[in-house]
Design an enzyme around this catalytic site. Sequence first.
Site, PDB file in Angstrom:
ATOM      1  N   ASP A   7      12.252  28.219  41.340  1.00 49.08           N
ATOM      2  CA  ASP A   7      12.428  27.239  40.303  1.00 49.08           C
ATOM      3  C   ASP A   7      11.279  26.505  40.579  1.00 49.08           C
ATOM      4  O   ASP A   7      10.749  26.245  41.612  1.00 49.08           O
ATOM      5  CB  ASP A   7      13.791  26.437  40.461  1.00 49.08           C
ATOM      6  CG  ASP A   7      13.883  25.213  39.588  1.00 49.08           C
ATOM      7  OD1 ASP A   7      13.460  25.212  38.483  1.00 49.08           O
ATOM      8  OD2 ASP A   7      14.403  24.325  40.121  1.00 49.08           O
ATOM      9  N   GLU A   9      10.679  22.595  38.892  1.00 48.13           N
ATOM     10  CA  GLU A   9      11.010  21.133  38.984  1.00 48.13           C
ATOM     11  C   GLU A   9      11.952  20.921  39.846  1.00 48.13           C
ATOM     12  O   GLU A   9      13.187  21.634  39.986  1.00 48.13           O
ATOM     13  CB  GLU A   9      11.222  20.683  37.702  1.00 48.13           C
ATOM     14  CG  GLU A   9      10.008  20.702  36.421  1.00 48.13           C
ATOM     15  CD  GLU A   9      10.546  20.169  35.369  1.00 48.13           C
ATOM     16  OE1 GLU A   9      10.712  18.891  35.027  1.00 48.13           O
ATOM     17  OE2 GLU A   9      10.794  20.982  34.244  1.00 48.13           O
ATOM     18  N   SER A  90      11.196  29.096  35.315  1.00 45.83           N
ATOM     19  CA  SER A  90      11.520  27.586  34.974  1.00 45.83           C
ATOM     20  C   SER A  90      11.922  27.371  33.388  1.00 45.83           C
ATOM     21  O   SER A  90      11.872  28.394  32.594  1.00 45.83           O
ATOM     22  CB  SER A  90      10.022  27.021  35.028  1.00 45.83           C
ATOM     23  OG  SER A  90      10.342  25.555  34.581  1.00 45.83           O
ATOM     24  N   LYS A 134      18.505  31.900  33.702  1.00 47.94           N
ATOM     25  CA  LYS A 134      17.709  32.474  34.760  1.00 47.94           C
ATOM     26  C   LYS A 134      18.050  33.645  35.358  1.00 47.94           C
ATOM     27  O   LYS A 134      17.431  34.813  35.858  1.00 47.94           O
ATOM     28  CB  LYS A 134      17.123  31.470  35.814  1.00 47.94           C
ATOM     29  CG  LYS A 134      16.536  30.064  35.133  1.00 47.94           C
ATOM     30  CD  LYS A 134      16.317  29.155  36.122  1.00 47.94           C
ATOM     31  CE  LYS A 134      15.483  27.868  35.768  1.00 47.94           C
ATOM     32  NZ  LYS A 134      14.886  27.096  36.911  1.00 47.94           N
TER      33      LYS A 134
HETATM   34 MG   LIG Z   1      14.990  22.662  38.983  1.00 53.80          MG
END
Ligand SMILES: [Mg+2]
Length: 205
Positions: A7, A9, A90, A134
């Site tokens: 990931d 962020e 992401s 995801k």
């Molecule tokens: Mg994140």
Amino acid sequence: MDTACIDLEGVLIPELWPMLANATGIEELSLTTREVPNYRALMERRLHLLRQSNLRLVDVQHHIRAADLEPGAVEFLQALEQRCEVLLVSDAFSQMVEPITTRIRVRNTLLCHTFSIDGDGFIDRCLYAARQGKEDVVKQLQSKGRKVLAVGDAFNDLQMLRSADRGYLFRPSATTRLAAPNLPVIENYSQIEEAWGHSEPVKWQ
Ligand SMILES: [Mg+2]
């Protein structure tokens, strides 16, 4: 492990919308899926706020260029790339993260959503990647016989982490941790590298 799904962020870079809210003074931009659970509705709202404040993509990118990477992020990715294929998975948007990811990408691939930009340079709408979540990325890799390690920090990562052969929650909030008590929590990158050294396969569920 053959592939690492990481990931962005909250793991390699800071949360971008709160940062943008801070930089522009538009407080409402810091709302997250905690306050507005429907991500697409939240994104509509964010784009409306940007347009209302006369902020174009180039202005957004200007603020994001000033963001700092998480300390050690580049070294962590480089170490990972020595061992396997690295995918950055992401729920952010490519034009928004690129001002910062160009500083961390070495050979890895970025899988995320895209903005459509209008003739005046405003962000027009969101073009979402063709996946449910995801976890689809992980399942597709596994269907080709690949072993997958995944790292993420929030609710939108939980299914990916559970599907992976090894999934790690990275510095989660208290609420995220409570939602996934069976996932191992790690506080720094070196813990992932240490775990990598263990040869026996582990299914963390
Ligand atoms: Mg994140």
